[in-house]
Design a protein around this motif. Structure first.
Motif, PDB file in Angstrom:
ATOM      1  N   THR A 151       0.813  -1.221   0.000  1.00  0.00           N
ATOM      2  CA  THR A 151       0.000   0.000   0.000  1.00  0.00           C
ATOM      3  C   THR A 151       0.847   1.272   0.000  1.00  0.00           C
ATOM      4  O   THR A 151       0.621   2.168  -0.823  1.00  0.00           O
ATOM      5  N   PRO A 152       1.828   1.427   0.934  1.00  0.00           N
ATOM      6  CA  PRO A 152       2.622   2.664   0.882  1.00  0.00           C
ATOM      7  C   PRO A 152       3.367   2.837  -0.438  1.00  0.00           C
ATOM      8  O   PRO A 152       3.455   3.953  -0.959  1.00  0.00           O
ATOM      9  N   ILE A 153       3.897   1.720  -0.974  1.00  0.00           N
ATOM     10  CA  ILE A 153       4.636   1.834  -2.238  1.00  0.00           C
ATOM     11  C   ILE A 153       3.698   2.276  -3.357  1.00  0.00           C
ATOM     12  O   ILE A 153       4.034   3.133  -4.174  1.00  0.00           O
ATOM     13  N   VAL A 154       2.492   1.680  -3.374  1.00  0.00           N
ATOM     14  CA  VAL A 154       1.539   2.037  -4.430  1.00  0.00           C
ATOM     15  C   VAL A 154       1.117   3.492  -4.293  1.00  0.00           C
ATOM     16  O   VAL A 154       1.134   4.266  -5.261  1.00  0.00           O
ATOM     17  N   LEU A 155       0.743   3.887  -3.054  1.00  0.00           N
ATOM     18  CA  LEU A 155       0.270   5.257  -2.861  1.00  0.00           C
ATOM     19  C   LEU A 155       1.383   6.272  -3.087  1.00  0.00           C
ATOM     20  O   LEU A 155       1.226   7.234  -3.850  1.00  0.00           O
ATOM     21  N   VAL A 156       2.511   6.050  -2.401  1.00  0.00           N
ATOM     22  CA  VAL A 156       3.628   6.985  -2.566  1.00  0.00           C
ATOM     23  C   VAL A 156       4.160   6.931  -3.985  1.00  0.00           C
ATOM     24  O   VAL A 156       4.467   7.972  -4.590  1.00  0.00           O
ATOM     25  N   GLY A 157       4.265   5.706  -4.519  1.00  0.00           N
ATOM     26  CA  GLY A 157       4.763   5.569  -5.884  1.00  0.00           C
ATOM     27  C   GLY A 157       3.853   6.246  -6.891  1.00  0.00           C
ATOM     28  O   GLY A 157       4.323   6.947  -7.789  1.00  0.00           O
ATOM     29  N   PHE A 158       2.520   6.038  -6.738  1.00  0.00           N
ATOM     30  CA  PHE A 158       1.589   6.668  -7.676  1.00  0.00           C
ATOM     31  C   PHE A 158       1.669   8.177  -7.565  1.00  0.00           C
ATOM     32  O   PHE A 158       1.737   8.888  -8.578  1.00  0.00           O
ATOM     33  N   THR A 159       1.664   8.680  -6.312  1.00  0.00           N
ATOM     34  CA  THR A 159       1.741  10.132  -6.132  1.00  0.00           C
ATOM     35  C   THR A 159       3.056  10.678  -6.676  1.00  0.00           C
ATOM     36  O   THR A 159       3.076  11.685  -7.402  1.00  0.00           O
ATOM     37  N   SER A 160       4.148  10.007  -6.315  1.00  0.00           N
ATOM     38  CA  SER A 160       5.452  10.469  -6.788  1.00  0.00           C
ATOM     39  C   SER A 160       5.535  10.392  -8.307  1.00  0.00           C
ATOM     40  O   SER A 160       6.015  11.327  -8.965  1.00  0.00           O
ATOM     41  N   TYR A 161       5.058   9.264  -8.853  1.00  0.00           N
ATOM     42  CA  TYR A 161       5.117   9.100 -10.301  1.00  0.00           C
ATOM     43  C   TYR A 161       4.283  10.176 -11.002  1.00  0.00           C
ATOM     44  O   TYR A 161       4.720  10.766 -11.988  1.00  0.00           O
ATOM     45  N   ILE A 200      11.845   4.340 -16.333  1.00  0.00           N
ATOM     46  CA  ILE A 200      12.539   3.069 -16.077  1.00  0.00           C
ATOM     47  C   ILE A 200      13.339   3.154 -14.782  1.00  0.00           C
ATOM     48  O   ILE A 200      13.330   2.227 -13.955  1.00  0.00           O
ATOM     49  N   GLN A 201      13.990   4.280 -14.584  1.00  0.00           N
ATOM     50  CA  GLN A 201      14.752   4.461 -13.340  1.00  0.00           C
ATOM     51  C   GLN A 201      13.819   4.429 -12.134  1.00  0.00           C
ATOM     52  O   GLN A 201      14.115   3.799 -11.115  1.00  0.00           O
ATOM     53  N   PHE A 202      12.680   5.100 -12.258  1.00  0.00           N
ATOM     54  CA  PHE A 202      11.708   5.085 -11.162  1.00  0.00           C
ATOM     55  C   PHE A 202      11.176   3.667 -10.929  1.00  0.00           C
ATOM     56  O   PHE A 202      10.972   3.259  -9.781  1.00  0.00           O
ATOM     57  N   ALA A 203      10.943   2.920 -12.011  1.00  0.00           N
ATOM     58  CA  ALA A 203      10.449   1.551 -11.869  1.00  0.00           C
ATOM     59  C   ALA A 203      11.462   0.683 -11.124  1.00  0.00           C
ATOM     60  O   ALA A 203      11.095  -0.118 -10.252  1.00  0.00           O
ATOM     61  N   TRP A 204      12.744   0.853 -11.463  1.00  0.00           N
ATOM     62  CA  TRP A 204      13.780   0.085 -10.756  1.00  0.00           C
ATOM     63  C   TRP A 204      13.811   0.443  -9.276  1.00  0.00           C
ATOM     64  O   TRP A 204      13.943  -0.432  -8.412  1.00  0.00           O
ATOM     65  N   GLU A 253      13.760  10.547 -22.957  1.00  0.00           N
ATOM     66  CA  GLU A 253      14.246  11.010 -21.653  1.00  0.00           C
ATOM     67  C   GLU A 253      13.223  10.713 -20.567  1.00  0.00           C
ATOM     68  O   GLU A 253      13.578  10.283 -19.467  1.00  0.00           O
ATOM     69  N   LEU A 254      11.963  10.929 -20.922  1.00  0.00           N
ATOM     70  CA  LEU A 254      10.906  10.633 -19.956  1.00  0.00           C
ATOM     71  C   LEU A 254      10.849   9.136 -19.662  1.00  0.00           C
ATOM     72  O   LEU A 254      10.710   8.720 -18.502  1.00  0.00           O
ATOM     73  N   ASN A 255      10.995   8.324 -20.708  1.00  0.00           N
ATOM     74  CA  ASN A 255      10.997   6.874 -20.506  1.00  0.00           C
ATOM     75  C   ASN A 255      12.194   6.433 -19.680  1.00  0.00           C
ATOM     76  O   ASN A 255      12.090   5.513 -18.856  1.00  0.00           O
ATOM     77  N   ALA A 256      13.341   7.069 -19.884  1.00  0.00           N
ATOM     78  CA  ALA A 256      14.518   6.733 -19.079  1.00  0.00           C
ATOM     79  C   ALA A 256      14.257   7.025 -17.610  1.00  0.00           C
ATOM     80  O   ALA A 256      14.611   6.238 -16.722  1.00  0.00           O
ATOM     81  N   TRP A 257      13.602   8.146 -17.345  1.00  0.00           N
ATOM     82  CA  TRP A 257      13.256   8.464 -15.950  1.00  0.00           C
ATOM     83  C   TRP A 257      12.248   7.461 -15.408  1.00  0.00           C
ATOM     84  O   TRP A 257      12.339   7.026 -14.262  1.00  0.00           O
TER      85      TRP A 257
END
Length: 633
Positions: free
Chosen positions: A72-82, A334-338, A328-332
């Motif tokens: 849950t935190p990863i999804v929420l924080v990740g979605f918000t951050s993403y 991918i980095q965020f996904a990792w 460039e956006l895709n590179a970011w």
């Protein structure tokens, strides 16, 4: 035979009726059974789903909770951050590209402004144009030569003082050699014909200045793309000359071409009408064609477009392929996904460790509880290296020891209870025989006029009835006092009233429940062990002690007892163990059975002074003991 005849037809009728009723029930109830079966299947299916989603085991629920807490935190924080970082990243890239096209437009405007400033030096009335005008009007060859050298030198100085200017020349229509004062030789193939015919693509016109779109340079040994300015100057009625200035287009534009952000950018330059005046992608959008970005030009759909419109109406476009724009956006991304996967992996590993850290001690404690259920003798030691679980296991061990003690205590209580029953049964003779015999004696004494014998038998019968009654073992204090009074009366008759026995009872104690046969053994002990061979006083006192407790005190002024004798009486040694004298040991066991450690009995005795037996106990009884009929089992 009669019975057989009577039952045989009834059996046939019942059998037929039963058969019909079963058949009808099987037909009429078939559908409801099927509906009930489908409901059961649905309920079982729903139950399985509920169990799968929310198991009924701690292990299953802990796993699900850890997964929820981890994801849950990863999804929420990740979605918000993403969402926000993606938005910021897109804006950042867009701003960067937009800044490119804005800078390029400004750069081109500066080029045109600089060309206009340089051309201002060549105008008539105050500039180099006066020398050009004198040169055009003078017919003296010497003066004309001097003016030519002077003008050429001035133009050279202008070129060197303005590095952005690639070259210039004057176009003099009145002369056979129209091109004069060129700073660099023109290309051989270059021929104007007439400069009035706009030989260069016009971007926009301001007063008498023609600002031309990018085109190949007209100067020899200059193969770059340039932008140019043509200025018309009228010096006599009906006569004019022209100034041509050009500047390198590539040096001022494409300033970001070699940087990662502008590496794949393409440029378009359109005039106010939308006609393409310059194109980096001529194969797709050739010069001279028109573009309409606001109408979703199909040729531009593969590009991300950034535009800057000048005050003169011409527009500079910076086009980036969508694949390059999103790279460039895709590179970011991918980095965020990792990073997200790594965070999730760390969280899952932490959750697994927490689950192992919590479940392992619980499983160990559960194993110890199961072992204790079938083996109370073995006492194991378990260390979890966690203070909380070690404290929990220590509490379990303490509880285990107390349970073992309670089990032992219950066993001892049951054992003592059995001993009391045996003692009670051993002290009893056949009640019916004894009562019938006493009734016979009473009727014979009454028939013979023996009143004292009748009264003695009456009292003795009451005492015997109380002692041998099969009702509850729990009576009130008042009932116990009444039985004690009968016993005292019987003993006074027996011993010719040699004893003075007084009973003091506080009224509020009369209704308190107590076990049967508590007072009589105490008074009997005072009679037999204190006052049997001499006269004396016995005082029985009952009252309230501290809150929730009562006291019973039996005191005599007899011969007293030694500590050894007191110990013998408490242990049941040397006392009377049958008949009415059940003994102090019986009272002690009775108190232990019904009160445990809540009751207390003490004996204080001084030889030749007297003995006091004191009991304190709760003023209430709980559980089944308040209605105990164990002697009637």
């Amino acid at each position: 035979m009669g019975i057989g005849k009577r039952f045989r037809p009834v059996g046939r009728v019942d059998g037929m009726t039963a058969g019909i009723s079963v058949s009808r029930n099987s037909l009429t109830r078939k559908a409801p059974l099927q509906r009930g079966g489908s409901i059961d299947i649905t309920q079982r299916s729903n139950g399985r789903w509920r169990t799968a989603l929310w198991p009924d085991t701690l292990k299953g629920r802990l796993i699900i909770l850890l997964i929820i807490v981890s994801v849950t935190p990863i999804v929420l924080v990740g979605f918000t951050s993403y969402y926000w970082l993606d938005k910021v990243q897109q804006e950042k890239i867009s701003v960067n590209y937009q800044s490119i096209v804005d800078n390029e437009m400004k750069s081109l405007e500066d080029i045109y402004a600089n060309l206009g400033s340089v051309s201002q030096l060549l105008v008539v009335n105050g500039g180099l144009g006066d020398d050009v005008l004198e040169y055009l009007n003078n017919t003296d060859p010497v003066r004309k030569t001097d003016l030519f050298v002077r003008i050429d030198k001035s133009l050279t100085n202008i070129i060197y003082s303005n590095p952005s200017v690639n070259g210039l020349f004057l176009y003099l229509p009145a002369y056979e050699n129209a091109v004069q004062f060129e700073t660099s030789p023109l290309l051989p193939a270059f021929s104007f014909g007439s400069i009035d015919n706009e030989p260069f693509p016009l971007l926009y016109r301001a007063n008498q200045l023609d600002f031309n779109s990018p085109h190949p340079s007209v100067l020899k040994e200059h193969d770059e793309i340039v932008v140019s300015l043509i200025r018309k100057i009228d010096y006599r009625a009906g006569e004019s000359y022209y100034i041509y200035l050009e500047a390198r287009f590539g040096d001022q534009l494409h300033t970001f071409a070699n940087t990662p952000i502008g590496l794949h950018g393409k440029q378009l330059l359109t005039n106010a009408a939308g006609q393409v005046m310059f194109s980096d992608i001529t194969e797709r959008i050739p010069v001279g064609s028109f573009v309409t970005p606001e109408k979703k030009d199909a040729r531009l759909q593969a590009y991300k477009q950034f535009a800057a419109r000048s005050a003169q109406g011409w527009t500079m476009y910076f086009l980036v392929l969508l694949a390059d724009y999103e790279k460039e956006l895709n590179a970011w991304q991918i980095q965020f996904a990792w990073v997200a996967v790594l965070s999730l992996l760390v969280t899952v590993l932490a959750a697994i460790y927490i689950w192992w850290m919590v479940y392992r001690p619980l499983r160990g404690i559960n194993r110890e509880i199961k072992r204790f259920s079938y083996n109370q003798e073995e006492r194991s030691v378990m260390r979890t290296n966690l203070q909380e679980f070690d404290m929990l296991f220590a509490s379990f061990q303490t509880m285990r020891d107390k349970i073992v003690e309670l089990i032992f205590e219950v066993e001892q209580k049951e054992k003592r209870r059995g001993e009391l029953e045996v003692e009670k049964l051993m002290s009893q003779i056949n009640p019916h025989f004894l009562h019938n015999s006493l009734n016979t004696i009473q009727w014979l004494a009454r028939a013979g006029g023996q009143t004292e014998i009748v009264n003695l038998v009456k009292v003795f019968t009451r005492v015997l009835h109380y002692n041998m009654a099969k009702s509850s073992m729990i009576v009130t204090v008042q009932e116990e006092i009444d039985a004690l009074n009968d016993y005292i009366e019987l003993q006074n008759v027996r011993y010719d009233h040699r004893f003075n026995i007084a009973v003091d009872l506080e009224p509020e104690v009369g209704g308190v429940p107590i076990p049967r046969f508590v007072l009589q053994p105490l008074v009997e002990n005072a009679l037999y062990h204190g006052l049997l061979s001499e006269q004396g006083d016995i005082r029985v006192t009952l009252g309230m002690a501290e809150a929730g407790r009562i006291y019973i005190r039996v005191a005599d002024n007899g011969k007293g007892m030694t500590p050894e004798r007191i110990r013998e009486l408490l242990n049941g040694e040397g006392g009377r163990k049958s008949g009415l004298g059940i003994g102090l040991n019986y009272v002690k066991k009775m108190l232990e059975v019904y009160y445990g450690v809540a009751a207390d009995m003490t004996i204080e005795s001084v030889v030749d002074v007297g003995t006091t037996i004191a009991i304190t106990m709760p003023d209430h009884m709980t559980g089944r003991e308040t209605d105990d009929k164990s002697y009637d089992r």
